[in-house]
Design a protein around this motif. Structure first.
Motif, PDB file in Angstrom:
ATOM      1  N   LEU A  49       0.870  -0.959   0.213  1.00 23.44           N
ATOM      2  CA  LEU A  49      -0.072   0.125  -0.031  1.00 23.44           C
ATOM      3  C   LEU A  49       0.834   0.962  -0.297  1.00 23.44           C
ATOM      4  N   LEU A  50       1.707   1.347   0.781  1.00 18.92           N
ATOM      5  CA  LEU A  50       2.396   2.105   0.932  1.00 18.92           C
ATOM      6  C   LEU A  50       3.377   2.936  -0.595  1.00 18.92           C
ATOM      7  N   GLY A  51       3.585   1.509  -1.649  1.00 21.88           N
ATOM      8  CA  GLY A  51       4.948   1.410  -2.367  1.00 21.88           C
ATOM      9  C   GLY A  51       3.716   2.073  -3.202  1.00 21.88           C
ATOM     10  N   ARG A  52       2.500   2.465  -3.077  1.00 24.12           N
ATOM     11  CA  ARG A  52       1.371   2.896  -4.713  1.00 24.12           C
ATOM     12  C   ARG A  52       1.158   4.169  -4.243  1.00 24.12           C
ATOM     13  N   ALA A 106      -7.107   5.197   0.166  1.00 19.93           N
ATOM     14  CA  ALA A 106      -7.604   3.914  -0.992  1.00 19.93           C
ATOM     15  C   ALA A 106      -9.286   3.998  -1.089  1.00 19.93           C
ATOM     16  N   VAL A 107     -10.121   4.786  -0.022  1.00 23.40           N
ATOM     17  CA  VAL A 107     -10.822   5.283   0.037  1.00 23.40           C
ATOM     18  C   VAL A 107     -11.673   6.290  -1.007  1.00 23.40           C
ATOM     19  N   GLY A 108     -10.117   7.041  -0.740  1.00 17.79           N
ATOM     20  CA  GLY A 108     -10.776   8.618  -1.927  1.00 17.79           C
ATOM     21  C   GLY A 108     -10.636   8.489  -2.914  1.00 17.79           C
ATOM     22  N   LEU A 109      -9.369   7.562  -3.362  1.00 18.97           N
ATOM     23  CA  LEU A 109      -9.291   6.904  -4.517  1.00 18.97           C
ATOM     24  C   LEU A 109      -9.781   6.745  -5.409  1.00 18.97           C
ATOM     25  N   GLY A 110     -10.750   5.738  -4.983  1.00 16.10           N
ATOM     26  CA  GLY A 110     -11.870   4.862  -4.767  1.00 16.10           C
ATOM     27  C   GLY A 110     -10.780   3.442  -5.589  1.00 16.10           C
ATOM     28  N   VAL A 111      -9.650   3.390  -4.619  1.00 19.12           N
ATOM     29  CA  VAL A 111      -8.889   1.912  -4.752  1.00 19.12           C
ATOM     30  C   VAL A 111      -9.880   0.930  -4.258  1.00 19.12           C
ATOM     31  N   ASN A 112      -9.662  -0.225  -5.225  1.00 18.39           N
ATOM     32  CA  ASN A 112     -10.599  -1.707  -5.103  1.00 18.39           C
ATOM     33  C   ASN A 112      -9.188  -2.244  -4.133  1.00 18.39           C
ATOM     34  N   TRP A 113      -9.149  -3.408  -2.771  1.00 13.81           N
ATOM     35  CA  TRP A 113      -8.822  -3.886  -2.298  1.00 13.81           C
ATOM     36  C   TRP A 113      -9.046  -4.639  -1.424  1.00 13.81           C
ATOM     37  N   LEU A 114      -8.811  -5.536  -1.239  1.00 13.76           N
ATOM     38  CA  LEU A 114      -9.378  -7.044   0.093  1.00 13.76           C
ATOM     39  C   LEU A 114      -8.196  -6.775   1.040  1.00 13.76           C
ATOM     40  N   PRO A 115      -8.088  -6.819   2.038  1.00 11.49           N
ATOM     41  CA  PRO A 115      -7.658  -7.692   2.760  1.00 11.49           C
ATOM     42  C   PRO A 115      -7.452  -8.466   3.447  1.00 11.49           C
ATOM     43  N   LEU A 116      -5.872  -8.547   3.966  1.00  7.67           N
ATOM     44  CA  LEU A 116      -5.303  -9.855   4.372  1.00  7.67           C
ATOM     45  C   LEU A 116      -6.322 -10.883   4.838  1.00  7.67           C
ATOM     46  N   ARG A 150      -6.729   1.072 -10.154  1.00  9.65           N
ATOM     47  CA  ARG A 150      -6.833   1.465 -11.164  1.00  9.65           C
ATOM     48  C   ARG A 150      -4.822   2.403 -11.170  1.00  9.65           C
ATOM     49  N   SER A 151      -4.642   2.031 -10.158  1.00  5.94           N
ATOM     50  CA  SER A 151      -3.086   2.310  -9.660  1.00  5.94           C
ATOM     51  C   SER A 151      -1.946   1.760  -9.608  1.00  5.94           C
ATOM     52  N   GLY A 152      -1.937   0.039  -9.734  1.00  7.54           N
ATOM     53  CA  GLY A 152      -1.593  -1.431  -9.248  1.00  7.54           C
ATOM     54  C   GLY A 152      -2.391  -2.274  -9.833  1.00  7.54           C
ATOM     55  N   THR A 153      -2.009  -3.720  -8.981  1.00  8.28           N
ATOM     56  CA  THR A 153      -2.649  -4.709  -9.319  1.00  8.28           C
ATOM     57  C   THR A 153      -3.067  -5.179  -7.885  1.00  8.28           C
ATOM     58  N   GLN A 154      -3.520  -6.069  -8.134  1.00  8.46           N
ATOM     59  CA  GLN A 154      -4.457  -6.190  -6.228  1.00  8.46           C
ATOM     60  C   GLN A 154      -4.143  -8.085  -6.806  1.00  8.46           C
ATOM     61  N   VAL A 155      -3.257  -8.664  -5.513  1.00  6.98           N
ATOM     62  CA  VAL A 155      -2.705 -10.384  -6.277  1.00  6.98           C
ATOM     63  C   VAL A 155      -3.342 -10.944  -4.268  1.00  6.98           C
ATOM     64  N   THR A 156      -3.371 -11.971  -4.865  1.00  7.66           N
ATOM     65  CA  THR A 156      -3.959 -13.225  -3.985  1.00  7.66           C
ATOM     66  C   THR A 156      -3.464 -13.953  -4.165  1.00  7.66           C
ATOM     67  N   MET A 157      -2.439 -15.169  -3.449  1.00 11.51           N
ATOM     68  CA  MET A 157      -1.669 -15.940  -3.115  1.00 11.51           C
ATOM     69  C   MET A 157      -2.663 -17.440  -2.537  1.00 11.51           C
ATOM     70  N   LYS A 158      -2.965 -18.449  -2.914  1.00 15.30           N
ATOM     71  CA  LYS A 158      -3.176 -19.569  -1.638  1.00 15.30           C
ATOM     72  C   LYS A 158      -1.951 -19.994  -1.524  1.00 15.30           C
ATOM     73  N   CYS A 159      -1.676 -20.801  -0.245  1.00 14.90           N
ATOM     74  CA  CYS A 159      -0.373 -21.275  -0.237  1.00 14.90           C
ATOM     75  C   CYS A 159      -0.506 -22.767   0.935  1.00 14.90           C
ATOM     76  N   LEU A 160       0.269 -23.939  -0.147  1.00 16.21           N
ATOM     77  CA  LEU A 160      -0.028 -24.977   1.308  1.00 16.21           C
ATOM     78  C   LEU A 160       1.061 -25.488   1.593  1.00 16.21           C
ATOM     79  N   ARG A 208      -1.089  -3.746 -14.267  1.00 15.94           N
ATOM     80  CA  ARG A 208      -0.915  -5.285 -14.910  1.00 15.94           C
ATOM     81  C   ARG A 208      -0.606  -5.381 -15.755  1.00 15.94           C
ATOM     82  N   SER A 209      -0.002  -4.051 -16.664  1.00 19.44           N
ATOM     83  CA  SER A 209       1.105  -4.429 -18.256  1.00 19.44           C
ATOM     84  C   SER A 209       2.618  -4.446 -17.144  1.00 19.44           C
ATOM     85  N   GLU A 210       2.535  -3.973 -16.850  1.00 14.39           N
ATOM     86  CA  GLU A 210       3.877  -3.347 -16.319  1.00 14.39           C
ATOM     87  C   GLU A 210       4.847  -4.954 -14.943  1.00 14.39           C
ATOM     88  N   LEU A 211       3.472  -5.741 -14.596  1.00 11.40           N
ATOM     89  CA  LEU A 211       3.946  -6.458 -13.639  1.00 11.40           C
ATOM     90  C   LEU A 211       4.493  -7.731 -14.432  1.00 11.40           C
TER      91      LEU A 211
END
Length: 230
Positions: A49-52, A106-116, A150-160, A208-211
């Protein structure tokens, strides 16, 4: 009940404010302290978040910053205070304050992200793909998925995590994102023990295009799994 002497170190750990020796000691402590592992997991999304944060994007909700940013001096001051007296909870307070600022932006800019740990509560279906071992057999398997913002990529990962002769206790793991021109950033970090099933959601400033690539690395920065973004 006696208070854990490391209770205020989670914010400094996640934000990278600990010295190498302090970080090693804290990671040894995490292996046997569920409360501290939970505290780290709650704020593991902060580095991404801070990096964004884009100062230019904050002009419409805050006064212009001074010509010389005070952030480096504030960080140095917070680290100095922690080293003088680790029992003082100022580092955790700083982490909570930063988290609140990130949420407000995040709220002010309308960013959509999921908490851990959110099980997809945003209603967005994420297509998952398997990460591949970097070299040889590893005790971790994972799937990775993306949701562009709009300003990055949300990444979801499932680990075993499975138990092996070399993996019998909890360790710290990190997710690293790679972008153009060799740029990289930590999306988040967490602690997992053999037998754990972890779902991790974080954000990276890379669109998404930069990642280009994502790597799951262990506590000593050894890459275990990787996914090259098509």
């Amino acid at each position: 009940m006696m208070r854990c002497e490391y209770a205020h170190d989670d914010g400094a750990y996640v934000l990278g404010a600990l010295s190498p020796a302090e970080r090693t000691a804290y990671e040894r402590h995490l292996a046997g302290c569920p409360a501290c592992r939970e505290a780290v997991a709650e704020i593991a999304v902060l580095p991404g978040l801070l990096g964004r944060l884009d100062p230019a994007g904050l002009e419409w909700i805050s006064a212009p910053p001074p010509a010389e940013s005070r952030v480096p001096k504030l960080v140095e001051s917070a680290v100095a205070v922690r080293r003088r007296d680790r029992r003082v909870g100022r580092i955790r307070l700083a982490a909570v304050t930063l988290a609140a600022a990130c949420l407000a932006v995040a709220v002010g800019l309308g960013v959509n992200w999921l908490p851990l740990g959110d099980g997809g509560g945003s209603g967005v279906e994420v297509r998952m793909a398997a990460m591949q071992p970097v070299r040889g057999a590893v005790p971790v398997s994972a799937e990775i998925g993306f949701n562009g913002t709009r300003s990055g990529t949300q990444v979801t990962m499932k680990c075993l995590y499975k138990k092996t002769a070399d993996y019998t206790k909890a360790y710290t793991f990190r997710l690293i994102a790679y972008g153009p021109d060799g740029a990289m950033e930590q999306v988040g970090s967490w602690v997992a023990a053999p037998g754990d099933d972890v779902t991790f959601t974080g954000v990276t400033r890379f669109t998404r295009s930069e990642l280009l690539r994502l790597e799951l690395v262990r506590y000593d920065n050894t890459p275990l799994l990787a996914y090259d973004v098509p």
